[in-house]
Design an enzyme around this catalytic site. Sequence first.
Site, PDB file in Angstrom:
ATOM      1  N   HIS A   9       0.841  -1.204   0.000  1.00 30.89           N
ATOM      2  CA  HIS A   9       0.000   0.000   0.000  1.00 30.89           C
ATOM      3  C   HIS A   9       0.877   1.257   0.000  1.00 30.89           C
ATOM      4  CE1 HIS A   9      -3.493  -2.440   2.017  1.00 30.89           C
ATOM      5  NE2 HIS A   9      -3.304  -2.746   0.749  1.00 30.89           N
TER       6      HIS A   9
HETATM    7  C1  LIG Z   1       0.141  -7.563  -4.592  1.00 32.16           C
HETATM    8  C2  LIG Z   1      -0.714  -6.378  -4.264  1.00 32.16           C
HETATM    9  C3  LIG Z   1      -1.874  -6.567  -3.517  1.00 32.16           C
HETATM   10  C4  LIG Z   1      -2.670  -5.472  -3.222  1.00 32.16           C
HETATM   11  N1  LIG Z   1      -3.884  -5.692  -2.635  1.00 32.16           N
HETATM   12  C5  LIG Z   1      -4.758  -4.671  -2.558  1.00 32.16           C
HETATM   13  C6  LIG Z   1      -6.107  -4.898  -2.175  1.00 32.16           C
HETATM   14  O1  LIG Z   1      -6.540  -6.026  -1.934  1.00 32.16           O
HETATM   15  N2  LIG Z   1      -6.935  -3.828  -2.114  1.00 32.16           N
HETATM   16  C7  LIG Z   1      -6.511  -2.565  -2.381  1.00 32.16           C
HETATM   17  O2  LIG Z   1      -7.308  -1.637  -2.251  1.00 32.16           O
HETATM   18  N3  LIG Z   1      -5.244  -2.326  -2.738  1.00 32.16           N
HETATM   19  C8  LIG Z   1      -4.377  -3.347  -2.882  1.00 32.16           C
HETATM   20  N4  LIG Z   1      -3.117  -3.114  -3.336  1.00 32.16           N
HETATM   21  C9  LIG Z   1      -2.688  -1.715  -3.572  1.00 32.16           C
HETATM   22  C10 LIG Z   1      -3.320  -1.070  -4.804  1.00 32.16           C
HETATM   23  O3  LIG Z   1      -3.502  -2.021  -5.824  1.00 32.16           O
HETATM   24  C11 LIG Z   1      -2.437   0.096  -5.274  1.00 32.16           C
HETATM   25  O4  LIG Z   1      -2.323   1.036  -4.233  1.00 32.16           O
HETATM   26  C12 LIG Z   1      -3.011   0.823  -6.486  1.00 32.16           C
HETATM   27  O5  LIG Z   1      -3.259  -0.091  -7.514  1.00 32.16           O
HETATM   28  C13 LIG Z   1      -2.034   1.901  -6.964  1.00 32.16           C
HETATM   29  O6  LIG Z   1      -2.558   2.534  -8.094  1.00 32.16           O
HETATM   30  P1  LIG Z   1      -1.669   3.502  -8.991  1.00 32.16           P
HETATM   31  O7  LIG Z   1      -2.545   3.984 -10.078  1.00 32.16           O
HETATM   32  O8  LIG Z   1      -0.997   4.490  -8.136  1.00 32.16           O
HETATM   33  O9  LIG Z   1      -0.485   2.592  -9.577  1.00 32.16           O
HETATM   34  P2  LIG Z   1      -0.537   1.259 -10.438  1.00 32.16           P
HETATM   35  O10 LIG Z   1      -1.889   0.663 -10.415  1.00 32.16           O
HETATM   36  O11 LIG Z   1       0.594   0.419  -9.978  1.00 32.16           O
HETATM   37  O12 LIG Z   1      -0.297   1.758 -11.930  1.00 32.16           O
HETATM   38  C14 LIG Z   1       0.898   2.254 -12.461  1.00 32.16           C
HETATM   39  C15 LIG Z   1       0.934   1.856 -13.930  1.00 32.16           C
HETATM   40  O13 LIG Z   1       1.876   2.652 -14.625  1.00 32.16           O
HETATM   41  C16 LIG Z   1       2.664   1.829 -15.469  1.00 32.16           C
HETATM   42  N5  LIG Z   1       3.942   2.523 -15.655  1.00 32.16           N
HETATM   43  C17 LIG Z   1       4.821   2.843 -14.684  1.00 32.16           C
HETATM   44  N6  LIG Z   1       5.862   3.528 -15.206  1.00 32.16           N
HETATM   45  C18 LIG Z   1       5.630   3.655 -16.523  1.00 32.16           C
HETATM   46  C19 LIG Z   1       6.357   4.257 -17.588  1.00 32.16           C
HETATM   47  N7  LIG Z   1       7.510   4.899 -17.372  1.00 32.16           N
HETATM   48  N8  LIG Z   1       5.845   4.175 -18.844  1.00 32.16           N
HETATM   49  C20 LIG Z   1       4.655   3.559 -19.068  1.00 32.16           C
HETATM   50  N9  LIG Z   1       3.932   2.961 -18.080  1.00 32.16           N
HETATM   51  C21 LIG Z   1       4.408   3.014 -16.821  1.00 32.16           C
HETATM   52  C22 LIG Z   1       2.765   0.531 -14.688  1.00 32.16           C
HETATM   53  O14 LIG Z   1       3.147  -0.547 -15.506  1.00 32.16           O
HETATM   54  C23 LIG Z   1       1.355   0.404 -14.127  1.00 32.16           C
HETATM   55  O15 LIG Z   1       0.491  -0.223 -15.030  1.00 32.16           O
HETATM   56  C24 LIG Z   1      -2.281  -4.172  -3.637  1.00 32.16           C
HETATM   57  C25 LIG Z   1      -1.120  -3.986  -4.383  1.00 32.16           C
HETATM   58  C26 LIG Z   1      -0.351  -5.073  -4.724  1.00 32.16           C
HETATM   59  C27 LIG Z   1       0.869  -4.846  -5.573  1.00 32.16           C
END
Ligand SMILES: Cc1cc2nc3c(=O)[nH]c(=O)nc-3n(C[C@H](O)[C@H](O)[C@H](O)COP(=O)(O)OP(=O)(O)OC[C@H]3O[C@@H](n4cnc5c(N)ncnc54)[C@H](O)[C@@H]3O)c2cc1C
Length: 629
Positions: A563
């Site tokens: 998280h």
């Molecule tokens: C194993 C795991 C279990 C979890 N379980 C839960 C749960 O049960 N419930 C919950 O609420 N949360 C959970 N979380 C946390 C939650 O999923 C994350 O906090 C949330 O998805 C983050 O969203 P985000 O948009 O910030 O990043 P992300 O969803 O990680 O998205 C970032 C995206 O950007 C892409 N990217 C990065 N850099 C580049 C670049 N330079 N060029 C092009 N693309 C790029 C990545 O590939 C990715 O697709 C979990 C996380 C993990 C990893």
Amino acid sequence: MRLKLVDLQDGGSGVIVLLVCSDGACATTTGAAPQLFASALNFFAATQCFVPDKDHSFKKVPDLETFDFIIVGAGSAGSVVANRLSEVSHWNVLLLEAGAEPPIETEIPWLYRTLARTRYDWHYVTKNDGVKQKALKNPLAWIRGKVLGGSSSTNAMIYVRGNDHDFQTWVNEGNPSWTPENVNYYFKKAENFQDLKLLRDTGIFNTYGREGPLVVNTFNSTVRKLTKKILKSYSYIGIEEVLDVNAAEFHGKGFCAISRVTARSGVRESTYTAYLKKAKNRRNLKIITNAFVTKILLNVDAKAYGVEVEINGKRNRFLVKREVIVSGGVVNTPQLLMLSGIGPREHLLSKNISCIVDLPGVGNNLHDHLYVPVPIYGDEPEEEENKAELMFDVVKYLYNKTGYLAHTFLTDAIAFFSRSKDMAYPEFQSYTGIFLKNSTVRQFIDIYKDDVLESIVRYNADKSLYVKILNLLHPYSRGRIYLNTSNPYDYPIIHANYLGDDRDIQDTVDGIKILTKLVNTPYFKSIKAFIPRIHISECNEYKYPSDLYWRCYVTHMIASMSHQVGTSKMGPNPEDAVVNNFLKVHGVTGLRVIDASIMPFVTSGNTNAPAIMIGEMGSDMIKNEYLPK
Ligand SMILES: Cc1cc2nc3c(=O)[nH]c(=O)nc-3n(C[C@H](O)[C@H](O)[C@H](O)COP(=O)(O)OP(=O)(O)OC[C@H]3O[C@@H](n4cnc5c(N)ncnc54)[C@H](O)[C@@H]3O)c2cc1C
């Protein structure tokens, strides 16, 4: 006639033969019957349409093409932004994702763990300080989704909004738009709540949205007797059972419930399935997968005018008329900002990157929910499942998406609690993992060194293991993301700094001590529950149980709940914040960050729902700025 699946060796070799039995006697087969049943299984699988989507990278975009908006990262937040901005038909939107299409394993809840350390994970590893986490075999890995949908395609699917208090602290930090009232509007906008039985409750009916794209429901469970017993046990230690943690008001010592999840009839709901699939055929949205953005292009006036991106080994540049939106997540977003010349001046210069905007906060304020396992042993639960039944659960899943494959955990009870009755928000969260005797528990906790792992599983030969997972929800410790080099392919250094602030150790110990009271509640007493001392050589000198033992245990055993937030902190002051209230990067024009990294403080719960809410609210901020009122 009965069919029986039998493991060939005592203790479970995994070699299963199918026997056809009548009148209690079983005979081996000629092979015809297994073939017939295998065909039936294939038929089931085919009728469920488990067919992966096609690669989007075929959408060729000519070098130097210009867009109104370019979004970097199709994760929890970025996919929302791509959908919402491309609703405006005269806006031309480009979405660039470093990962690929989601594989079938992202759809089947139980299989989410198999995605770690595959091509759908970034394979990040944190830097160990050599003092803490000594029970871990290797430096702690951080799993992050590298796929359409980002981490929402690879996470444990639990849907928790957080507590009003969390968002009020964001407002108090100088971000006036993020009031509890406003964020709840955007949670609702995202949600399509589908648990019809629960909707009969007025509180739940009034809490959730029902017309948004994101299905929120309850796991399709056929194994919930045990969950109910676990929930009842919490009530004996003052943690009251409620219908829904998002709808109930936090009070007293805490509450617990069956968790809500992002699941659509037993299948994962990610932001890919909820937002991108629906928008991907829009003429004004182009999605390119396997596209790694290496730089944001900034002119001398610090205005973003495009991005540099590698697609299949070829460098491209795409230009932007209005804004670049970075949604790369908590590690990649600060990395990309720094590679582009936005970040702490001294650090950038030390990596031979010229500093265009000196923003000391980039990469700073990193924090996470740590977890520590609390192993409770007890007799096998009454509703013990044998291997054969679990096999039939696979068939059940193919047939109607029920059974254990439709869950991410064997029990979907979650609890939130605090030390004092007067708290308006929770300090701790807890889940329960259950491993029947002689189970595969080793695979689930293989992050620990062999002797520690053996000590945890040593009673599992004839006892079940009920592992309580404890999260510290509001840690004081802060870490940092640094660049390793100026090469975008070199992973940044992740200094997670868990327990860097000593208060986090005692707080976690206090949380453990609350959970240990469970062994004296009726259900756990009935299974003769006990919490064994775990043999960690450095902790053996301490009396068990004692605060000193637990402090030592916590220091050695903590890991990550995934998280992570905070590395592009939102706030008014460019001395410590990276984006302002409207998510615009301080000192730069035409550049926003919209993802979990903007959270000044982590919320009281899982972070996917808040990341999606940030995507919704950020999109409306953009629309409000550019569209006529
Ligand atoms: C194993 C795991 C279990 C979890 N379980 C839960 C749960 O049960 N419930 C919950 O609420 N949360 C959970 N979380 C946390 C939650 O999923 C994350 O906090 C949330 O998805 C983050 O969203 P985000 O948009 O910030 O990043 P992300 O969803 O990680 O998205 C970032 C995206 O950007 C892409 N990217 C990065 N850099 C580049 C670049 N330079 N060029 C092009 N693309 C790029 C990545 O590939 C990715 O697709 C979990 C996380 C993990 C990893």
